[in-house]
Design an enzyme around this catalytic site. Structure first.
Site, PDB file in Angstrom:
ATOM      1  N   CYS A  64       0.547   1.520  17.422  1.00 57.13           N
ATOM      2  CA  CYS A  64       1.300   0.357  17.930  1.00 57.13           C
ATOM      3  C   CYS A  64       2.786   0.337  17.563  1.00 57.13           C
ATOM      4  O   CYS A  64       3.635   0.310  18.459  1.00 57.13           O
ATOM      5  CB  CYS A  64       0.651  -0.925  17.426  1.00 57.13           C
ATOM      6  SG  CYS A  64      -0.864  -1.285  18.283  1.00 57.13           S
TER       7      CYS A  64
HETATM    8  C1  UDX Z   1      -0.440  -3.089  13.811  1.00 58.40           C
HETATM    9  C2  UDX Z   1      -0.260  -4.615  13.742  1.00 58.40           C
HETATM   10  O1  UDX Z   1      -0.338  -5.038  12.379  1.00 58.40           O
HETATM   11  C3  UDX Z   1      -1.279  -5.324  14.598  1.00 58.40           C
HETATM   12  O2  UDX Z   1      -1.056  -6.728  14.591  1.00 58.40           O
HETATM   13  C4  UDX Z   1      -1.147  -4.771  16.023  1.00 58.40           C
HETATM   14  O3  UDX Z   1      -1.992  -5.408  16.914  1.00 58.40           O
HETATM   15  C5  UDX Z   1      -1.380  -3.270  16.027  1.00 58.40           C
HETATM   16  O4  UDX Z   1      -0.431  -2.650  15.157  1.00 58.40           O
HETATM   17  P1  UDX Z   1      -2.000  -1.266  12.655  1.00 58.40           P
HETATM   18  O5  UDX Z   1      -1.173  -0.272  13.405  1.00 58.40           O
HETATM   19  O6  UDX Z   1      -3.471  -1.142  12.683  1.00 58.40           O
HETATM   20  O7  UDX Z   1      -1.680  -2.756  13.189  1.00 58.40           O
HETATM   21  O8  UDX Z   1      -1.593  -1.181  11.128  1.00 58.40           O
HETATM   22  P2  UDX Z   1      -0.687  -1.986  10.096  1.00 58.40           P
HETATM   23  O9  UDX Z   1      -1.516  -2.416   8.969  1.00 58.40           O
HETATM   24  O10 UDX Z   1       0.129  -3.023  10.756  1.00 58.40           O
HETATM   25  O11 UDX Z   1       0.252  -0.806   9.558  1.00 58.40           O
HETATM   26  C6  UDX Z   1       1.079  -0.044  10.430  1.00 58.40           C
HETATM   27  C7  UDX Z   1       1.823   1.015   9.651  1.00 58.40           C
HETATM   28  O12 UDX Z   1       2.771   0.424   8.781  1.00 58.40           O
HETATM   29  C8  UDX Z   1       0.939   1.897   8.770  1.00 58.40           C
HETATM   30  O13 UDX Z   1       1.393   3.230   8.842  1.00 58.40           O
HETATM   31  C9  UDX Z   1       1.148   1.330   7.387  1.00 58.40           C
HETATM   32  O14 UDX Z   1       0.926   2.263   6.354  1.00 58.40           O
HETATM   33  C10 UDX Z   1       2.623   0.919   7.457  1.00 58.40           C
HETATM   34  N1  UDX Z   1       2.974  -0.141   6.509  1.00 58.40           N
HETATM   35  C11 UDX Z   1       2.400  -1.367   6.592  1.00 58.40           C
HETATM   36  C12 UDX Z   1       3.935   0.099   5.543  1.00 58.40           C
HETATM   37  O15 UDX Z   1       4.498   1.203   5.462  1.00 58.40           O
HETATM   38  N2  UDX Z   1       4.296  -0.908   4.693  1.00 58.40           N
HETATM   39  C13 UDX Z   1       3.726  -2.132   4.741  1.00 58.40           C
HETATM   40  O16 UDX Z   1       4.104  -2.988   3.930  1.00 58.40           O
HETATM   41  C14 UDX Z   1       2.745  -2.376   5.725  1.00 58.40           C
END
Ligand code: UDX
Length: 440
Positions: free
Chosen positions: A281
């Protein structure tokens, strides 16, 4: 007991509905089992017969916490999968469209699947006597429901939106790894349409949810999804940028993140610095919004910077490893983690893969382990060394790279090996003896 389990055996007072879901990828399958668990009669449709058979055998085609258990509870009762779109549409009143909208070059999104499904559903609606509501869950750029979805449905059916059938845009906000929890406990539900009766029909499905339900125009609902993901991605690139400055000044970014996150206007979530965001996403949605914005003649400076910072984080990680080893050629490197985050087998846009590619180019010798992500990566890189467990990868190597926050990586015996952490997995008092974080 997982939160969604509290729905188990509960009498539901809602009018249960007959719902079809087109597309059994991540979003469609979670939506399908979630709605079935709430007591609705659900038919999941996919063109992939193998996947359909798997679901009907109560086997989860993807790894997601709680999914197998819910499939076991619902399939054969009020959930089934089929390749027969026509039968499914004719025997239900509402269809959720959850087909993929993948990226093309320059971030444009491909709409061919969306167009195909709208056309096919439209053809079937020709024969339908009762009013049907089509709900778009796929992520589409603002304007798409009105410019593509409705015209395709109208042309193929010969019917009129609003009068003969309904359309609602209902974006999803599920996080992989906690998608079912998110389904049952959303922060908000967004329903976009210009037809109040379509909104009323979909609202009924969500009537038991406690969260606010926001009614919007089509474009607003579409934009809410892009803006939400862009905001979260911005928070991550922001803390990574702060982290890159902190690292140079000998400041622990985690303490800084805690200090700013306690300000309720900022909030503690999405302030974990590291190798950057991946997944299906954030990278795709921010890029698509940048592209759309440029098309409209506006240069989106913040969103461009969010992507730039994110692209650079893996390079910063590589620099740290190279500096620690004094070069990469022939060096024995453990790779712990392939998936873009823990709790999933998804490796799409994973920063770990960009790092691995660079190590391969520099002729390093890799010892790779991930509890869930090895099968898809083996197909991409079949000739690398995949280890049976994480400790084995550590033992074979002279330096360890932590690239996914799997909890098991916290409990390994690292001895005196240099550990470079790109995911911030250790509490500050439990770090290995020889340790460096990317931003701390
Ligand atoms: C995301 C959105 O959160 C969700 O609402 C949407 O519908 C789809 O995309 P997702 O891709 O499953 O969900 O994962 P998410 O937990 O949001 O993390 C995305 C990325 O960001 C991951 O690579 C994660 O490791 C990274 N991340 C997240 C960070 O580097 N730091 C953070 O503090 C949070």
């Amino acid at each position: 007991m997982a939160d969604y389990e509290k729905y188990k055996n509960k009498e539901r007072k809602t009018n249960h509905m007959n719902i079809s879901i087109s597309g059994t990828g991540y979003v469609g399958l979670i939506q399908g089992v979630g709605l079935a668990k709430l007591g609705n009669k659900v038919i999941c449709i996919d063109i992939d017969n193998e996947k359909v058979q798997k679901i009907n055998r109560k086997e989860a085609p993807i790894y997601e916490k709680g999914l197998s258990a819910l499939l076991k509870q619902t399939v054969g009762k009020n959930l089934k999968a089929t390749t027969n779109l026509k039968k499914a549409i004719l025997s239900t009143n509402i269809t959720f469209v959850c087909v993929g909208t993948p990226s093309m070059v320059y971030g444009r999104i491909k709409l061919h699947e969306m167009e195909r499904i709208c056309h096919d559903v439209g053809e079937i609606l020709k024969e339908k006597k009762t009013k049907h509501v089509v709900v778009i869950k796929s992520t589409v750029l603002p304007g798409t429901t009105e410019s593509t979805v409705i015209p395709n449905l109208e042309n193929a059916s010969g019917k009129k939106f609003g009068k003969d059938f309904g359309v609602v845009m209902n974006p999803e906000f599920l996080r992989e790894g906690s998608a079912l929890e998110d389904f049952f406990h959303p922060d908000r539900i967004v329903l976009g349409s210009s037809d109040p009766r379509s909104i009323a029909a979909v609202k009924q499905i969500y009537s038991k949810f406690k969260c606010p339900i926001i009614e919007t125009k089509f474009k607003e609902a579409e934009m809410i999804k892009y803006a939400a993901n862009s905001m979260l991605a911005t928070k991550i690139s922001f803390i990574n940028e702060v982290g890159n400055i902190c690292k140079r000044m000998g400041i622990d970014t985690n303490t800084v993140a805690r200090g700013i996150g306690l300000d309720y206007r900022i909030g503690p979530q999405f302030l974990v610095s590291g190798i950057g965001f991946g997944g299906s996403c954030f990278p795709k949605d921010v890029l698509a919004l940048v592209h759309k914005s440029l098309e409209l003649g506006y240069h989106p400076r913040i969103l461009r910077a969010v992507l730039d910072v994110n692209k650079d984080q893996p390079l910063r990680f590589l620099d740290l490893v190279e500096e620690s080893l004094g070069g990469l050629k022939g060096k024995r490197i453990a790779i712990l983690g392939l998936t873009f985050k823990a709790g999933t087998d998804d490796v799409r846009e994973s920063a770990s893969l960009s790092i691995i590619k660079e190590f391969i180019m520099q002729q390093a010798k890799l010892y790779i382990y991930d509890p869930m992500g090895m099968p898809p990566v083996k197909t991409l890189f079949p000739h690398l060394n995949y280890m049976k467990n994480a400790q084995e990868a550590v033992d074979q190597s002279e330096i360890v790279c932590i690239l996914t926050e799997w909890p098991e990586f916290k409990a390994l015996n690292y001895g005196t090996k240099m550990v470079i952490d790109g995911k911030n997995i250790f509490d500050s008092d439990r770090r290995p003896q020889n340790y460096q974080g990317i931003c701390w």
